[in-house]
Design an enzyme around this catalytic site. Structure first.
Site, short mmCIF file in Angstrom:
data_model
loop_
_atom_site.label_atom_id
_atom_site.label_comp_id
_atom_site.label_asym_id
_atom_site.label_seq_id
_atom_site.Cartn_x
_atom_site.Cartn_y
_atom_site.Cartn_z
N ASP A 65 -7.56 -45.36 18.21
CA ASP A 65 -6.42 -45.11 17.33
C ASP A 65 -5.27 -46.06 17.65
O ASP A 65 -4.69 -45.99 18.72
CB ASP A 65 -5.97 -43.66 17.51
CG ASP A 65 -4.81 -43.28 16.61
OD1 ASP A 65 -4.55 -44.00 15.64
OD2 ASP A 65 -4.17 -42.24 16.88
N ASP A 268 -2.83 -49.11 10.51
CA ASP A 268 -3.18 -47.97 11.36
C ASP A 268 -4.66 -47.64 11.21
O ASP A 268 -5.14 -47.37 10.11
CB ASP A 268 -2.33 -46.76 10.96
CG ASP A 268 -2.62 -45.51 11.79
OD1 ASP A 268 -3.00 -45.68 12.97
OD2 ASP A 268 -2.46 -44.40 11.26
#
Length: 389
Positions: A65, A268
């Site tokens: 992430d 992201d």
């Protein structure tokens, strides 16, 4: 999944405000490459790698992430709650290299900038972390040091991570998470001397294909298109990019230059669907609908409002969609990164509009599929290459 994706986006929006900065630091030439898979097989909209933790090492499937910093996994004895995961839960007492961080350690005090929460202290003076994500998922436990094995030849000793004693949320059956953000507790910063703050990945096209997550490598080859990393409205941990426009079918669509400068933008790996400022999404939707006029419309799918019934077609032609970055670099998305399907009778434009023109735009993971995405954090730039995997 799409509803929870919106919760993550709301959380990112709530964290963001400020200015631009980029840095130049040491480069790494050493590289280590780990296979990456879609998390769809374990109930996650994100992507996972398998790494070894402890001595002897135990393999764990972790979501990677770019929008968070702390690496953590569930740990026995699960003092409060552990959700079901694919791999056996890590048992720190069975590892000869595990040690808790003490409350008085400088390592403990640096937790706040990486998690957004002040560290706690156990009765035995062990440092306690807590982290909450945009979809209300959370992990709480001991902040600790352990040996992390990326590949058989690449071992990181004294790696700081969270040993989760109370974990709930939408992690599918992954064992936890690898934080690739820019805070000093992230794996990128912890391994800066080894890998030169360079990492890259390619998100595979399907749940059955394989991509990769690579640390190091000097920033990739000459075929990459680079754009500067900006500080997304003052929040240093996110990877900001400077979008100035978009193209549909090779033609720039009418979006005022102020639209993206007002919102700012980040890339992201943990957000699924790309979010655009309302005016940008409206222009994209309009141009895309013109290019898809011959196909019948289908009902909306959660946050996705531009959907088509393609069940009667053996081949389809969809308009190319691309981003234009400051400096003129352009990024054309793979076809798989333009549409998202629940079924062949409900295939939707994989973008959504933000409610507020000032909330940050986010390039999500659907749009990144098959691209080689290189984060040269030391050099202050992100590179994109085609056909990465």
């Amino acid at each position: 999944m799409l509803v929870k994706d919106q919760s993550r986006v709301d959380f990112i929006h709530s964290k963001i405000a400020g200015e631009l900065e980029s840095v130049d630091r040491l480069r790494g030439s050493k590289a280590t490459k780990i296979p990456a898979k879609s998390g769809a097989t374990i109930g996650s909209g994100n992507y996972i790698v398998s790494v070894g933790l402890g001595t002897p090492k135990k393999y764990l499937s972790l979501i990677f992430d770019t929008g968070s910093d702390l690496t953590w996994t569930q740990c026995q004895p699960c003092a409060r709650y552990c959700y079901n995961q694919k791999d056996p839960v890590f048992v720190p007492s069975q590892s000869t290299t595990y040690s808790n961080i003490s409350c008085s350690s400088p390592d403990c005090s640096q937790l706040e900038s990486g998690t957004g929460n002040q560290p706690g202290c156990s009765a035995a003076r062990a440092c306690i972390y807590g982290i909450q994500y945009g979809d209300q998922s959370f992990s709480v436990g001991y902040f600790a040091k352990e040996t992390l094995t990326l590949t058989s030849t690449d071992v990181i000793e004294n790696f700081l991570f969270g040993c989760g004693q109370n974990n709930r949320g939408l992690f599918g059956s992954a064992a936890g998470l690898i934080g690739l953000g820019q805070d000093k507790i992230s794996i990128v910063k912890q391994t800066a001397q080894k890998y030169g703050q360079v990492f890259s990945y390619c998100l595979p096209k399907t749940s059955s294909s394989t991509g990769y997550l690579t640390f190091g490598g000097g920033g990739g080859g000459g075929a990459l298109k680079y754009t500067p990393i900006t500080k997304a409205h003052g929040v240093a941990n996110f990877y900001g990019v400077d979008i100035v426009g978009m193209k549909v079918g090779g033609t720039q669509i009418p979006i005022s230059s102020s639209v993206f400068s007002t919102s700012g933008a980040i890339i992201d790996s943990g957000t699924v669907i790309t979010r655009l400022p309302p005016d940008a999404y409206s222009a994209l939707k309009s141009a895309f609908e013109k290019g898809m006029a011959k196909y019948p419309k289908a009902p909306e799918l959660s946050i996705l409002d531009t959907c088509y019934d393609l069940s009667k077609y053996s081949t389809i032609q969809i308009p190319k969609v691309g981003f234009v970055f400051k400096g003129g670099e352009e990024l054309d998305l793979d076809g798989i990164g333009i549409m998202y399907g629940a079924s062949t009778s409900q295939v939707c434009l994989a973008f959504a509009g933000n409610q507020d023109p000032s909330t940050v735009a986010i390039i999500g993971n659907v749009q990144q599929k098959t691209l080689q995405v290189v984060y040269d954090v030391g050099g202050g730039k992100i590179g994109f290459g085609y056909n990465g995997c």
